[in-house]
Write an enzyme that holds these catalytic residues in place. Structure first.
Site: not given
Ligand code: SAH
Length: 225
Positions: A66
Site C-alpha cells: 500500500s
Molecule cells: N499490508 C500489506 C498490503 C497487502 S495488499 C503490505 O504492507 O504490503 C493485500 C493483501 O491481502 C494481498 O497480499 C492479498 O493476497 C491478501 N489477501 C486477500 N484476501 C485475503 C484473505 N482472504 N486472507 C488473507 N490474505 C488475503
C-alpha cells in the site's frame, strides 16, 4: 546520473511530507515510519521507488504494498499502544506488520494472515531481515476466518484488514476485544470506504467512516458470507 540519495534521507523526507499533510499525527507513528526501512519490503525491481508515496506491485502476484499515506492513515486510526495484540489480514510484503510491531513492541504481538504462499515467504524473509520476525507471526490462510481460524473468542485489541471487503467477516468482529478497534475497507472493487468499528459489546459496534480508499480485493470464502 547523479548520486542517488540515501534511503534514510528519503525516508525522512517522506515522513516530513506525511506530517505536513496532517496524516502522521502521533509520535509513535512517526517513529515507526522513521525506523522501518520500506526499501527492504518492496519487490527487488522497485527498490528505487521505495519512498514514492504510491502503491507498488509485489512481483507478479498482482498484489501491492500500500501507499505510505494510506498506511499512515490506518496506523493513526488504529490507536496502537505497547503490548497490544494485533491481527492483520493481508500481510503482503510485511511492511505494515513491521510498522505495527515497532509500535506494540516485544511485549505485544502482530499475527498477520496472507493467502498467497509466495507472499508468506516474502514477508517472513523481510520481517526476519529487519528484526521484526519475533514480534510478527505470519500465517498462511484465509484471513476472513481470523486466527485461530473460526475462533469466536475475543482475542485481539486491534484487527486491521488491508484488502477490500464486500462485507465485514463475522469472525473478525468476534475476535476483536470489547473496547477494541476493527479497521476495514468496505465497498466495491474500484473504491471503498475505510470503516472504523469500535466494539461496544459482543454484537454492538460504533461505526465511523474514515476516508475513501482503493485496495486490492479481499478474497472472501463463501463459507463466511
Ligand atoms: N499490508 C500489506 C498490503 C497487502 S495488499 C503490505 O504492507 O504490503 C493485500 C493483501 O491481502 C494481498 O497480499 C492479498 O493476497 C491478501 N489477501 C486477500 N484476501 C485475503 C484473505 N482472504 N486472507 C488473507 N490474505 C488475503
Amino acid at each position: 546520473m547523479g548520486v542517488s540519495m540515501a534511503f534514510e534521507e528519503r525516508r525522512r523526507i517522506l515522513v516530513k511530507n506525511l506530517k505536513e499533510e496532517g496524516l502522521i499525527k502521533s509520535g509513535s507513528v512517526e517513529l515507526a515510519f522513521l525506523k522501518v526501512p520500506r526499501e527492504k519490503f518492496v519487490w527487488e525491481d522497485e527498490v528505487e521507488n521505495a519512498y514514492l508515496d504510491i502503491p507498488l506491485p509485489l512481483g507478479k502476484t498482482r498484489q501491492t504494498i500500500s501507499a505510505p499515506h494510506m498506511v499512515a492513515i490506518m496506523l493513526e486510526e488504529m490507536e496502537l499502544k505497547r503490548g497490544f495484540k494485533v491481527l492483520e489480514v493481508g500481510c503482503g510484503s510485511g511492511y505494515s506488520a513491521a510498522l505495527m510491531a515497532e509500535i506494540v513492541g516485544s511485549e505485544g504481538c502482530v499475527v498477520s494472515i496472507e493467502r498467497i504462499p509466495e507472499l508468506v515467504e516474502f514477508a517472513k524473509r523481510n520481517l526476519e531481515a529487519t528484526g521484526y520476525g519475533g514480534t510478527v507471526k505470519v500465517v498462511l490462510g484465509d484471513g476472513c476466518l481470523g486466527y485461530p481460524p473460526r475462533s469466536e473468542e475475543e482475542i485481539y485489541d486491534r484487527v486491521v484488514v488491508t484488502a477490500a471487503a464486500s462485507t465485514i467477516p463475522k469472525y473478525l468482529k468476534k475476535q476483536t476485544k470489547q473496547g477494541g478497534i476493527l479497521l476495514i475497507p468496505v465497498g466495491g472493487p474500484w473504491s471503498q470506504t475505510l470503516k472504523k468499528l469500535v466494539k461496544i459489546s459482543a454484537d454492538k459496534f460504533d461505526v465511523k467512516d474514515v476516508t475513501e480508499c482503493v485496495f486490492v480485493p479481499l478474497i472472501e470464502s463463501d463459507e463466511v458470507l
